[in-house]
Design a protein around this motif. Structure first.
Motif, short mmCIF file in Angstrom:
data_model
loop_
_atom_site.label_atom_id
_atom_site.label_comp_id
_atom_site.label_asym_id
_atom_site.label_seq_id
_atom_site.Cartn_x
_atom_site.Cartn_y
_atom_site.Cartn_z
N VAL A 83 0.84 -1.20 0.00
CA VAL A 83 0.00 0.00 0.00
C VAL A 83 0.88 1.25 0.00
CG1 VAL A 83 -1.70 1.31 1.33
CG2 VAL A 83 -1.94 -1.16 1.09
N ASP A 84 1.95 1.24 0.79
CA ASP A 84 2.89 2.37 0.80
C ASP A 84 3.48 2.60 -0.59
OD1 ASP A 84 2.57 2.82 3.48
OD2 ASP A 84 4.35 1.69 4.08
N LEU A 85 3.87 1.52 -1.25
CA LEU A 85 4.45 1.62 -2.58
C LEU A 85 3.44 2.19 -3.57
CD1 LEU A 85 6.91 1.03 -4.37
CD2 LEU A 85 5.94 -1.23 -4.78
N TYR A 86 2.19 1.75 -3.48
CA TYR A 86 1.15 2.26 -4.37
C TYR A 86 0.96 3.78 -4.19
CZ TYR A 86 -3.49 3.36 -6.12
OH TYR A 86 -4.55 3.96 -6.76
N TYR A 87 0.84 4.21 -2.93
CA TYR A 87 0.64 5.65 -2.68
C TYR A 87 1.86 6.46 -3.11
CZ TYR A 87 -3.71 5.05 -0.10
OH TYR A 87 -5.00 4.77 0.26
N ALA A 88 3.06 5.93 -2.87
CA ALA A 88 4.26 6.65 -3.28
C ALA A 88 4.35 6.75 -4.80
CB ALA A 88 5.50 5.95 -2.72
N ARG A 90 1.77 6.71 -6.93
CA ARG A 90 0.73 7.65 -7.37
C ARG A 90 1.10 9.09 -7.04
NH1 ARG A 90 -4.45 5.73 -8.92
NH2 ARG A 90 -4.71 7.93 -9.42
N ALA A 91 1.79 9.28 -5.91
CA ALA A 91 2.18 10.64 -5.51
C ALA A 91 3.19 11.24 -6.49
CB ALA A 91 2.77 10.62 -4.11
N GLY A 92 3.93 10.38 -7.22
CA GLY A 92 4.88 10.90 -8.20
C GLY A 92 4.19 11.60 -9.36
N SER A 93 3.00 11.17 -9.71
CA SER A 93 2.29 11.79 -10.83
C SER A 93 1.10 12.64 -10.39
CB SER A 93 1.81 10.71 -11.81
OG SER A 93 0.94 9.81 -11.15
N GLU A 94 0.56 12.37 -9.22
CA GLU A 94 -0.56 13.16 -8.70
C GLU A 94 -0.22 13.65 -7.29
OE1 GLU A 94 -4.36 11.18 -9.04
OE2 GLU A 94 -3.54 9.91 -10.62
N PRO A 95 0.08 14.93 -7.14
CA PRO A 95 0.52 15.45 -5.84
C PRO A 95 -0.50 15.27 -4.70
CG PRO A 95 0.97 17.04 -7.58
CD PRO A 95 0.16 15.94 -8.19
N ALA A 96 -1.74 15.05 -5.03
CA ALA A 96 -2.75 14.86 -3.98
C ALA A 96 -2.48 13.60 -3.16
CB ALA A 96 -4.15 14.79 -4.59
N ALA A 101 0.42 9.04 1.17
CA ALA A 101 1.64 8.24 1.32
C ALA A 101 2.31 8.51 2.65
CB ALA A 101 2.60 8.53 0.16
N ALA A 102 2.44 9.77 3.02
CA ALA A 102 3.09 10.12 4.29
C ALA A 102 2.28 9.63 5.48
CB ALA A 102 3.30 11.63 4.36
N ALA A 103 0.97 9.81 5.43
CA ALA A 103 0.13 9.38 6.55
C ALA A 103 0.14 7.86 6.71
CB ALA A 103 -1.31 9.87 6.35
N ASN A 104 0.10 7.15 5.61
CA ASN A 104 0.10 5.69 5.69
C ASN A 104 1.42 5.16 6.23
OD1 ASN A 104 -1.27 3.17 5.19
ND2 ASN A 104 0.26 2.84 3.60
N MET A 105 2.53 5.73 5.78
CA MET A 105 3.84 5.26 6.25
C MET A 105 4.04 5.54 7.73
SD MET A 105 6.37 6.20 3.15
CE MET A 105 5.77 6.07 1.49
N THR A 106 3.72 6.75 8.16
CA THR A 106 3.94 7.07 9.58
C THR A 106 2.98 6.29 10.46
OG1 THR A 106 2.51 9.00 9.38
CG2 THR A 106 4.89 9.36 9.16
N GLY A 107 1.73 6.15 10.05
CA GLY A 107 0.77 5.40 10.86
C GLY A 107 1.12 3.94 10.97
N ALA A 108 1.51 3.33 9.86
CA ALA A 108 1.86 1.91 9.87
C ALA A 108 3.09 1.66 10.73
CB ALA A 108 2.11 1.42 8.44
N ASN A 109 4.10 2.50 10.58
CA ASN A 109 5.31 2.31 11.38
C ASN A 109 5.06 2.58 12.85
OD1 ASN A 109 6.94 1.45 9.29
ND2 ASN A 109 7.40 3.54 8.67
#
Length: 191
Positions: A83-88, A90-96, A101-109
């Motif tokens: 899921v982190d990889l997917y959001y990261a 998508r964030a490369g082409s869509e800034p929204a 991506a940041a919320a998912n990574m920090t919450g999961a960790n």
């Protein structure tokens, strides 16, 4: 106590039967109401976890226990990082998607480090509280018992062993408390 092959196959079949409806509905693209989906997919996740646990226990016959546990941990964490990889991506082409991506990574960790380590320390503390029975490593005979001495010497050894176990539990508990506390404090801090 050995479990017969029929009983084992029956248990695996029942567990797989609990997991299959969630997989079929997901692959078919059927949308179920939220409450029904919660129970259906929750049962599927729990059944999959039980099957993974059984697979890890079976793998311990052919490989070391530490390697089997490491593979189980990797398999358990891979979906979160997918899921982190997917959001990261998508964030490369869509800034929204950057915030997702940041919320998912920090919450999961935060969950993995804050709650995961606390559970490991709790399991260790509960295991250390058991009686002084220790398993002997495979292939070794038990160490010879020392000659019996008077009661005070045995009491001193018992007290030293108890103090050693208490120090281990306190050290692990303090690390766990610090990790959990920092996770809680960072979740309460303003953005």
């Amino acid at each position: 106590m050995a479990i017969s092959r029929d009983v084992l196959v029956g248990r695996v079949a029942v567990t797989a039967a609990v997991a299959v409806p969630a997989v079929v509905l997901r692959l078919a693209g059927v949308h179920v109401p939220p409450v029904a989906g919660m129970f259906l997919y929750g049962a599927g996740v729990l059944a999959a976890a039980v099957l993974l646990m059984w697979a890890a226990e079976t793998a311990r016959v052919d490989m070391s226990g530490a390697l089997a546990l490491a593979l189980l941990a990797l398999i358990a964490v891979l979906p979160e990082y997918a899921v982190d990889l997917y959001y990261a991506y998508r964030a490369g082409s869509e800034p929204a998607y950057t915030a997702y991506a940041a919320a998912n990574m920090t919450g999961a960790n935060r969950l993995l480090v804050g709650v995961g380590w606390a559970l490991v320390v709790l399991a260790f503390a509960l295991g250390a509280r058991r009686t002084g029975r220790h398993r002997q490593p495979r292939g070794r005979s038990p160490a010879p018992r020392p000659a019996r001495t008077d009661r005070t010497d045995r009491t001193d050894r018992t007290a030293r062993t108890a103090r050693r176990r208490e120090r281990r539990c306190r050290g692990g508990t303090s690390i766990s408390a610090a990790t959990t506390g920092s996770s809680w404090a960072s979740s309460r801090s303003p953005r």
